[in-house]
Design an enzyme around this catalytic site. Sequence first.
Site, short mmCIF file in Angstrom:
data_model
loop_
_atom_site.label_atom_id
_atom_site.label_comp_id
_atom_site.label_asym_id
_atom_site.label_seq_id
_atom_site.Cartn_x
_atom_site.Cartn_y
_atom_site.Cartn_z
N CYS A 194 5.91 1.19 -3.30
CA CYS A 194 6.83 1.19 -2.16
C CYS A 194 8.01 2.13 -2.37
CB CYS A 194 7.35 -0.21 -1.93
SG CYS A 194 6.12 -1.49 -2.13
N HIS A 202 5.20 0.65 6.98
CA HIS A 202 5.43 0.89 5.55
C HIS A 202 4.23 1.54 4.87
CE1 HIS A 202 6.90 0.50 1.57
NE2 HIS A 202 6.46 -0.71 1.29
#
Lengths: 162, 393
Positions: B88, B341
């Site tokens: 991430c 994301h």
Amino acid sequence: MPVPGLPILEGLYPSTMDLYPFEAKEFNRIHPFYENLRQNRFTTTKCKKCGNTPFPPRVVCPKCNSDDLEWVDLPTQGKVLRFTEEVAGVPLGFEAPLIHALVDLGEGRKFISRVINCKEGQLKEGDTVKLAVFEVPPMIIEKRGGVMEESPRVFFAFEPVK
Amino acid sequence: MADRKVCILGGGMSKWGVREASIIDMAQEAAKDCFDDVPALKKEDVDGLLFASSYCGRSAFQVNIAPVIAERTGIKPTSICTRVDTLCAGGSSGIILATGLIKAGMADVVMVSGGEKLYTPQRWETYYSEMASIDHDWEGAQGIGLPPPFFSMTAQEHMKRYGTTKEQLSAVSVKNRRNGSTNPKGHFQKAVTMEEVMAARAVVPPLGLFDCTPITDGCAAVILTHEDKAKELSDKPLVYVRGTAQATLHSMSMNWPGEDLADWVHLRIAAKKAYERARVGPEDIDVAQTHDCFTISEIIEMEDLGFCKKGEGGPFVESGQSDFGGKIPVNTDGGLLACGHPFGGTGIRQACEITMQLQGRAIRQVESAKIGLTHNLSGLNVEHTILIYGREP
Ligand SMILES: [Zn+2]
């Protein structure tokens, strides 16, 4: 049956898609963990030089760099601190409800484990859970002369103490 | 040679969402958008490419993807060309590394690009691959993927310990989905009401559908260079990378560094270091993009980044302190909850928004913003990454 798009994989074992660790001694140096697990023991390595006992097991002590380590037992019962019940979007290889708990094993060790043999709505905070060891599909290892050998495996979760 | 000051010139994004496109296609779209954003920049100026992606090896069957992206986008790097993987936080890691290389004189103009193609022809593969993005042998094999269950426990902990409510979680989603409604590049443009968020189907209680970032395809790209080159290439206000930090204290839950799951000590350590390096404090930040993978994350980030006291994140977001007109507007472009994301792309998307905010050209502009912050957490909350940008070096 050939796999669509992957006819070459018929009867073969794609290890890159394997959910479980490569437990066989040919593929890692902490295989005693899995051998102990088979005896219903939950173990890790302790450094003989400095006493450090980290989990997961190591081949070198992360504190003092000694490679003189021994296998020691961890508690196989713990208390449920928090838990979740996943009813949708469960990953392939698992069934809903997929229950996870933050388990307190004592000795300052808390960790997240799957809880099996447990119905949705059954688990409560504070419940005692114990180690549960189960068979998982074997690894297929190619030996000399193209001989395929099955290497049996176990894995672990925790389960409610009835 | 003295350390050079490093500037971010601008950036771009592919459209993010469920895309009928490959990662290689979307990387080209992001690079085009980035070159369009810095019109004086020529392809031959770019001597470095860092491409952030975690899943390209699984969902695109392409490792060592950086040379492929360089070739397709017409870049011929001669200083550095490599892939970065911090899940991430990969994009943010790329920006940190590019900053270091440029500062040291080891590269001059670096494109930091990244993203993911997460949707595969069969959806089970995405969830299956998630189990490789945490500590696989110990936690992936427990069926823990990217972590609604983990963040559900985190939310339960925060609610029990500090009295945080479901309404306060929902307030984060309402704010970020509204901010994202005017961002054409994000995954969702539809705002949601408090009633819709509260009534949404549960994913892992207390987290419902709108408490979680969706699964998204997309890429983003930014350009970094040293101050002299920046003045030559850009007619916009200069934006400097002032300070960065990335803290990793553990990999699996048994070694969690905090007192409980709502205690993010690794975030506080990273924040302290980033603030020191940037020579600012939390009170100096005018605008922030923080990692709202789940609504509870943004609440705890407000606390451990020092924007409010520990335990007061719930009331802080509910009373509008993290909104426009409040103490510090957070996730002004919609954040992960609205933009989605695609892991390696997220830190770069955040950098694009902060750059535009500090240059005074954001879609939802924070008035006279001078100092901005971006933050990522990665994996099963094992790593915190912070970058602080400013109009002054
Ligand atoms: Zn030792």
